[in-house]
Design a protein around this motif. Structure first.
Motif, PDB file in Angstrom:
ATOM      1  N   GLN A  99      47.792  39.321   8.228  1.00 30.33           N
ATOM      2  CA  GLN A  99      48.263  40.384   7.347  1.00 30.33           C
ATOM      3  C   GLN A  99      48.406  41.702   8.109  1.00 30.33           C
ATOM      4  N   GLY A 100      47.512  41.942   9.057  1.00 31.87           N
ATOM      5  CA  GLY A 100      47.635  43.133   9.902  1.00 31.87           C
ATOM      6  C   GLY A 100      48.860  43.045  10.797  1.00 31.87           C
ATOM      7  N   LEU A 101      49.134  41.865  11.311  1.00 35.81           N
ATOM      8  CA  LEU A 101      50.327  41.668  12.145  1.00 35.81           C
ATOM      9  C   LEU A 101      51.600  41.907  11.332  1.00 35.81           C
ATOM     10  N   ILE A 102      51.597  41.483  10.083  1.00 31.73           N
ATOM     11  CA  ILE A 102      52.741  41.747   9.204  1.00 31.73           C
ATOM     12  C   ILE A 102      52.922  43.250   9.048  1.00 31.73           C
ATOM     13  N   ALA A 103      51.827  43.963   8.850  1.00 27.81           N
ATOM     14  CA  ALA A 103      51.896  45.424   8.702  1.00 27.81           C
ATOM     15  C   ALA A 103      52.488  46.076   9.945  1.00 27.81           C
ATOM     16  N   GLU A 104      52.252  45.468  11.107  1.00 23.34           N
ATOM     17  CA  GLU A 104      52.822  45.983  12.359  1.00 23.34           C
ATOM     18  C   GLU A 104      54.250  45.503  12.575  1.00 23.34           C
ATOM     19  N   GLY A 105      54.741  44.607  11.734  1.00 19.80           N
ATOM     20  CA  GLY A 105      56.097  44.090  11.866  1.00 19.80           C
ATOM     21  C   GLY A 105      56.210  42.877  12.765  1.00 19.80           C
ATOM     22  N   ASP A 106      55.089  42.308  13.170  1.00 17.19           N
ATOM     23  CA  ASP A 106      55.110  41.139  14.056  1.00 17.19           C
ATOM     24  C   ASP A 106      54.964  39.862  13.221  1.00 17.19           C
ATOM     25  N   ILE A 107      56.057  39.499  12.576  1.00 17.58           N
ATOM     26  CA  ILE A 107      56.070  38.353  11.672  1.00 17.58           C
ATOM     27  C   ILE A 107      55.831  37.055  12.430  1.00 17.58           C
ATOM     28  N   VAL A 108      56.360  36.951  13.633  1.00 22.56           N
ATOM     29  CA  VAL A 108      56.195  35.728  14.424  1.00 22.56           C
ATOM     30  C   VAL A 108      54.718  35.481  14.732  1.00 22.56           C
ATOM     31  N   GLY A 118      46.105  24.981   2.638  1.00 22.16           N
ATOM     32  CA  GLY A 118      45.800  24.946   1.213  1.00 22.16           C
ATOM     33  C   GLY A 118      44.590  25.773   0.822  1.00 22.16           C
ATOM     34  N   SER A 119      43.864  26.294   1.813  1.00 24.94           N
ATOM     35  CA  SER A 119      42.692  27.129   1.526  1.00 24.94           C
ATOM     36  C   SER A 119      43.146  28.492   1.030  1.00 24.94           C
ATOM     37  N   TRP A 120      42.195  29.231   0.489  1.00 27.00           N
ATOM     38  CA  TRP A 120      42.516  30.573   0.011  1.00 27.00           C
ATOM     39  C   TRP A 120      43.058  31.462   1.136  1.00 27.00           C
ATOM     40  N   PRO A 121      42.448  31.486   2.339  1.00 21.20           N
ATOM     41  CA  PRO A 121      43.016  32.311   3.412  1.00 21.20           C
ATOM     42  C   PRO A 121      44.443  31.885   3.783  1.00 21.20           C
ATOM     43  N   HIS A 122      44.712  30.598   3.766  1.00 24.53           N
ATOM     44  CA  HIS A 122      46.057  30.091   4.062  1.00 24.53           C
ATOM     45  C   HIS A 122      47.042  30.579   3.012  1.00 24.53           C
ATOM     46  N   LYS A 123      46.666  30.428   1.739  1.00 22.63           N
ATOM     47  CA  LYS A 123      47.555  30.859   0.659  1.00 22.63           C
ATOM     48  C   LYS A 123      47.803  32.361   0.717  1.00 22.63           C
ATOM     49  N   ALA A 124      46.767  33.131   1.017  1.00 17.51           N
ATOM     50  CA  ALA A 124      46.906  34.588   1.072  1.00 17.51           C
ATOM     51  C   ALA A 124      47.889  34.998   2.163  1.00 17.51           C
ATOM     52  N   LEU A 125      47.744  34.407   3.347  1.00 10.53           N
ATOM     53  CA  LEU A 125      48.649  34.764   4.435  1.00 10.53           C
ATOM     54  C   LEU A 125      50.056  34.274   4.143  1.00 10.53           C
ATOM     55  N   GLU A 126      50.173  33.109   3.563  1.00 11.11           N
ATOM     56  CA  GLU A 126      51.505  32.612   3.221  1.00 11.11           C
ATOM     57  C   GLU A 126      52.177  33.537   2.210  1.00 11.11           C
ATOM     58  N   GLN A 127      51.435  34.004   1.216  1.00 10.95           N
ATOM     59  CA  GLN A 127      51.978  34.959   0.254  1.00 10.95           C
ATOM     60  C   GLN A 127      52.430  36.231   0.959  1.00 10.95           C
ATOM     61  N   ALA A 128      51.599  36.740   1.853  1.00 14.11           N
ATOM     62  CA  ALA A 128      51.942  37.979   2.561  1.00 14.11           C
ATOM     63  C   ALA A 128      53.208  37.775   3.397  1.00 14.11           C
ATOM     64  N   LEU A 129      53.345  36.621   4.021  1.00 13.29           N
ATOM     65  CA  LEU A 129      54.549  36.328   4.801  1.00 13.29           C
ATOM     66  C   LEU A 129      55.792  36.257   3.923  1.00 13.29           C
ATOM     67  N   ARG A 130      55.611  35.866   2.694  1.00 14.64           N
ATOM     68  CA  ARG A 130      56.730  35.799   1.746  1.00 14.64           C
ATOM     69  C   ARG A 130      57.030  37.169   1.135  1.00 14.64           C
ATOM     70  N   GLY A 131      56.212  38.158   1.485  1.00  9.37           N
ATOM     71  CA  GLY A 131      56.415  39.503   0.947  1.00  9.37           C
ATOM     72  C   GLY A 131      55.820  39.694  -0.430  1.00  9.37           C
ATOM     73  N   LEU A 132      54.954  38.768  -0.827  1.00  8.83           N
ATOM     74  CA  LEU A 132      54.326  38.860  -2.134  1.00  8.83           C
ATOM     75  C   LEU A 132      53.003  39.613  -2.019  1.00  8.83           C
ATOM     76  N   PRO A 133      52.580  40.303  -3.064  1.00  5.18           N
ATOM     77  CA  PRO A 133      51.287  41.009  -3.010  1.00  5.18           C
ATOM     78  C   PRO A 133      50.148  40.011  -2.901  1.00  5.18           C
ATOM     79  N   THR A 134      49.114  40.419  -2.191  1.00  5.10           N
ATOM     80  CA  THR A 134      47.966  39.552  -1.987  1.00  5.10           C
ATOM     81  C   THR A 134      46.725  40.051  -2.720  1.00  5.10           C
ATOM     82  N   ASP A 135      46.723  41.292  -3.167  1.00  6.93           N
ATOM     83  CA  ASP A 135      45.589  41.890  -3.873  1.00  6.93           C
ATOM     84  C   ASP A 135      44.326  41.976  -3.036  1.00  6.93           C
ATOM     85  N   TYR A 136      44.418  41.843  -1.741  1.00  4.56           N
ATOM     86  CA  TYR A 136      43.261  41.939  -0.874  1.00  4.56           C
ATOM     87  C   TYR A 136      43.684  42.344   0.495  1.00  4.56           C
TER      88      TYR A 136
END
Length: 174
Positions: free
Chosen positions: A131-140, A156-174
């Protein structure tokens, strides 16, 4: 490492299978009802002084996590400072989380890396790092952290889902 466009990486992500429903045990907890400087002791079911030798780092971690998600960063840092083991990957991870939420991505990355040197399989640190890398613009690189979580058994874990959501540009609430 070359940087690719967000659209390219998003297309790659969409071509991957959707995440499976997994445990929400990592979802944001309710903020503790303890006053400042206190930690909820799961044994006594009471709030005790954060530095008390009656509580352990597991109780401190739960309080840190709840305070961090509630945006009470100063209070969370006080509890981290009281930890018996300040080098616990969970404490390092939340120091990173707090730094990232306060806009200090470079410091956050240092804490995430420190946590991962101790426990390379710590999925939550990888997710927050991503999520920090996304904030820096380093999507890869963020996508690389998602793939690391998968390779280390966290698909399928919560951390996996959270990062996948963030990569999709969806809010993660954390």
């Amino acid at each position: 490492m070359p940087k690719f466009s967000v659209a390219f990486c998003f297309a790659l992500l969409l071509s991957a299978p959707a995440f499976a429903a997994g445990s929400d045990s990592g979802s944001a907890p309710a903020a503790p009802k303890c006053e400042e400087g206190k930690v909820y002791d799961t044994k006594t079911k009471k709030c005790v002084d954060a530095e008390s030798n009656l509580i352990n780092d597991d109780d401190r971690y739960g309080t840190v996590r709840a305070l961090a998600y509630a945006g009470k960063y100063d209070r969370a840092m006080l509890v981290i400072a009281s930890a018996d083991n300040p080098r616990d990957p969970r404490m390092l991870n939340y120091r990173g989380f707090i730094a990232r939420k306060q806009g200090d991505i470079a410091t956050a990355m240092g804490f995430y890396n420190a946590a991962l040197r101790i426990d390379p399989d710590y999925h939550l640190a990888r997710s927050y790092m991503g999520q920090g890398l996304i904030a820096e613009g380093d999507i890869v690189a963020a996508l690389g952290q998602l793939r690391e979580i998968e390779a280390r058994g966290g698909k399928g874990s919560w951390p996996h889902k959270a990062l996948e959501q963030a990569l999709r540009g969806l809010p993660t609430d954390y």
